[in-house]
Design a protein around this motif. Structure first.
Motif, short mmCIF file in Angstrom:
data_model
loop_
_atom_site.label_atom_id
_atom_site.label_comp_id
_atom_site.label_asym_id
_atom_site.label_seq_id
_atom_site.Cartn_x
_atom_site.Cartn_y
_atom_site.Cartn_z
N ALA A 39 0.71 -1.31 -0.03
CA ALA A 39 0.06 -0.06 0.02
C ALA A 39 0.89 1.38 -0.15
O ALA A 39 0.52 2.02 -0.71
CB ALA A 39 -1.08 -0.02 1.28
N MET A 40 2.01 1.11 0.70
CA MET A 40 2.85 2.62 0.88
C MET A 40 3.12 3.18 -0.42
O MET A 40 2.94 4.28 -0.77
CB MET A 40 3.97 2.39 1.84
N PRO A 41 3.76 2.37 -1.35
CA PRO A 41 4.27 2.93 -2.67
C PRO A 41 3.22 3.52 -3.67
O PRO A 41 3.09 4.54 -4.13
CB PRO A 41 5.21 1.79 -3.43
N LEU A 42 1.87 2.67 -3.44
CA LEU A 42 0.89 3.03 -4.20
C LEU A 42 0.17 4.39 -3.70
O LEU A 42 -0.07 5.39 -4.24
CB LEU A 42 -0.15 1.76 -4.16
N LEU A 43 0.15 4.54 -2.22
CA LEU A 43 -0.42 5.68 -1.66
C LEU A 43 0.81 6.93 -2.06
O LEU A 43 0.22 7.93 -2.33
CB LEU A 43 -0.54 5.48 -0.17
N ALA A 44 1.88 6.70 -2.09
CA ALA A 44 2.99 7.69 -2.40
C ALA A 44 2.74 8.09 -3.89
O ALA A 44 2.86 9.34 -4.22
CB ALA A 44 4.34 7.13 -2.18
N ALA A 45 2.37 7.04 -4.57
CA ALA A 45 2.25 7.40 -6.14
C ALA A 45 1.07 8.14 -6.36
O ALA A 45 1.15 9.19 -7.09
CB ALA A 45 2.18 6.08 -6.90
N ILE A 46 -0.03 7.87 -5.60
CA ILE A 46 -1.06 8.88 -5.85
C ILE A 46 -1.20 10.20 -5.22
O ILE A 46 -1.46 11.33 -5.84
CB ILE A 46 -2.29 8.28 -4.96
N PHE A 47 -0.11 10.27 -3.96
CA PHE A 47 0.08 11.64 -3.57
C PHE A 47 0.77 12.40 -4.24
O PHE A 47 0.71 13.52 -4.33
CB PHE A 47 0.85 11.39 -2.06
N PHE A 48 1.78 11.86 -4.99
CA PHE A 48 2.84 12.51 -5.82
C PHE A 48 2.51 12.27 -7.28
O PHE A 48 3.49 12.17 -8.12
CB PHE A 48 4.42 12.01 -5.57
N TRP A 49 1.37 12.34 -7.59
CA TRP A 49 0.97 11.79 -9.04
C TRP A 49 1.46 12.56 -10.03
O TRP A 49 1.92 12.34 -11.29
CB TRP A 49 -0.69 11.68 -9.11
N GLN A 50 1.39 14.19 -9.79
CA GLN A 50 1.49 15.12 -10.90
C GLN A 50 3.17 14.97 -11.02
O GLN A 50 3.33 14.70 -12.30
CB GLN A 50 1.24 16.39 -10.25
N PRO A 51 3.97 14.85 -10.14
CA PRO A 51 5.60 15.01 -10.94
C PRO A 51 5.70 13.52 -11.40
O PRO A 51 6.50 13.50 -12.25
CB PRO A 51 6.19 15.32 -9.49
N LEU A 52 5.20 12.65 -10.61
CA LEU A 52 5.49 11.32 -11.12
C LEU A 52 4.98 11.07 -12.65
O LEU A 52 5.83 10.37 -13.29
CB LEU A 52 4.70 10.23 -10.27
N GLN A 53 3.88 11.46 -13.19
CA GLN A 53 3.25 11.42 -14.34
C GLN A 53 4.24 12.27 -15.21
O GLN A 53 4.51 11.62 -16.28
CB GLN A 53 2.04 11.89 -14.20
N ALA A 54 4.50 13.40 -14.80
CA ALA A 54 5.13 14.24 -15.64
C ALA A 54 6.67 13.36 -16.12
O ALA A 54 7.21 13.51 -17.14
CB ALA A 54 5.66 15.64 -14.97
#
Lengths: 199, 86
Positions: A39-54
């Protein structure tokens, strides 16, 4: 249905009576950390979705690093789950008509097999501690043997009282067979119609 | 100094080698010392689907990358006097 496990070093005329593993609750309890690790990396990905997607869409070095690191992380997490299952599944106690065989898979390349002749059993003790074990009907079965051998332990096995009863019945039958063989009075279990399945 | 993107795949490739080695050892143990019954087959199937899914998504993403590109590390290009307090 009889279990299909292979008995280590089988003896002539030896039958598998029953096989024990730890209660499935103990396996589920070991899975708890994995819920957080998934769950932790998935939550982190949701939280930092904008920079991650970029970073991922840019197709640059950062995106490659993130993709390969995440891939390796989840692959090894899955492998660790398989490892936990393997340790649970390969830790097994086999009760045969002649012996009790304990197989402990300590790690991937570490496996301990020990055995105890049924006739050496002196005392069987059942221990159930805590509300979870009480309500889910699992506990420890200690088998005390003659001599200086330490106690054999089946830990967290389901229905420990039933296991204790079956082992004592098996021990009694083996002792009867022995005294029958010595004095020629008591018929063999095959002749008396008792089989390993009835124990 | 320009470093090609392909270099970034080296550590991932090494990790994959370790992963496949350990997976083979685990599957061998489960099949050799276990019973390899329906429950085990189902579990291994789920594991392989999971691993295959992750690898498929990774390959799908990596296929979109332009591997002719390169990147540079700023500290490698910097003059020595900027790296060391001389």
């Amino acid at each position: 249905m009889k279990p299909h496990l292979q008995i280590p070093n089988p003896q002539p005329g030896e039958d598998l009576v029953f096989v024990l593993r730890r209660h499935s609750f103990t396996f589920l309890a070991r899975l708890t950390p994995f819920v957080f690790l998934f769950a932790m990396p998935l939550l982190a990905a949701i939280f930092f979705w904008q920079p991650l997607q970029a970073a991922l869409l840019a197709g640059e070095s950062a995106g490659i690093l993130i993709a390969t690191a995440a891939s390796a992380y989840f692959l090894f997490l899955g492998l660790q789950l398989l490892h936990v299952w393997m340790l649970y599944y390969l830790d097994v106690w086999m009760v045969t008509t002649k012996r009790i065989v304990s197989v402990t898979q300590q790690s991937l390349f570490s496996r301990v097999v020990s055995e105890l002749p049924i006739e050496k059993i002196q005392d069987v003790t059942v221990e159930v501690h805590g509300p979870t074990a009480t309500f889910l009907h699992f506990g420890d079965v200690h088998i005390q043997t003659a001599g200086e051998t330490p106690r054999f332990l089946f830990d967290d096995v389901p229905q420990p009282n039933d296991v204790c009863r079956r082992i004592l019945a098996l021990h009694e039958r083996v002792m009867q067979e022995r005294s029958g063989a010595q004095f020629g009075r008591i018929p063999s279990p095959e002749a008396s119609g008792k089989s390993a399945d009835t124990l | 100094m320009a470093i090609p993107f392909l270099v970034l795949l080296l550590p991932y490739g090494l990790l994959l080698l370790v992963f496949f080695g350990l997976t083979s050892a685990h599957v061998y143990h489960v099949v050799r010392f276990g019973t390899f019954d329906t429950r085990n087959r189902l579990l291994l199937l789920v594991f392989f689907l999971y691993a295959g899914g992750i690898l498929a998504v990774t390959v799908w993403y990596l296929a979109t990358v332009d591997w002719s590109q390169s990147f540079s590390l700023p500290f490698l290009d910097a003059p020595p006097e900027r790296l060391l307090p001389l």
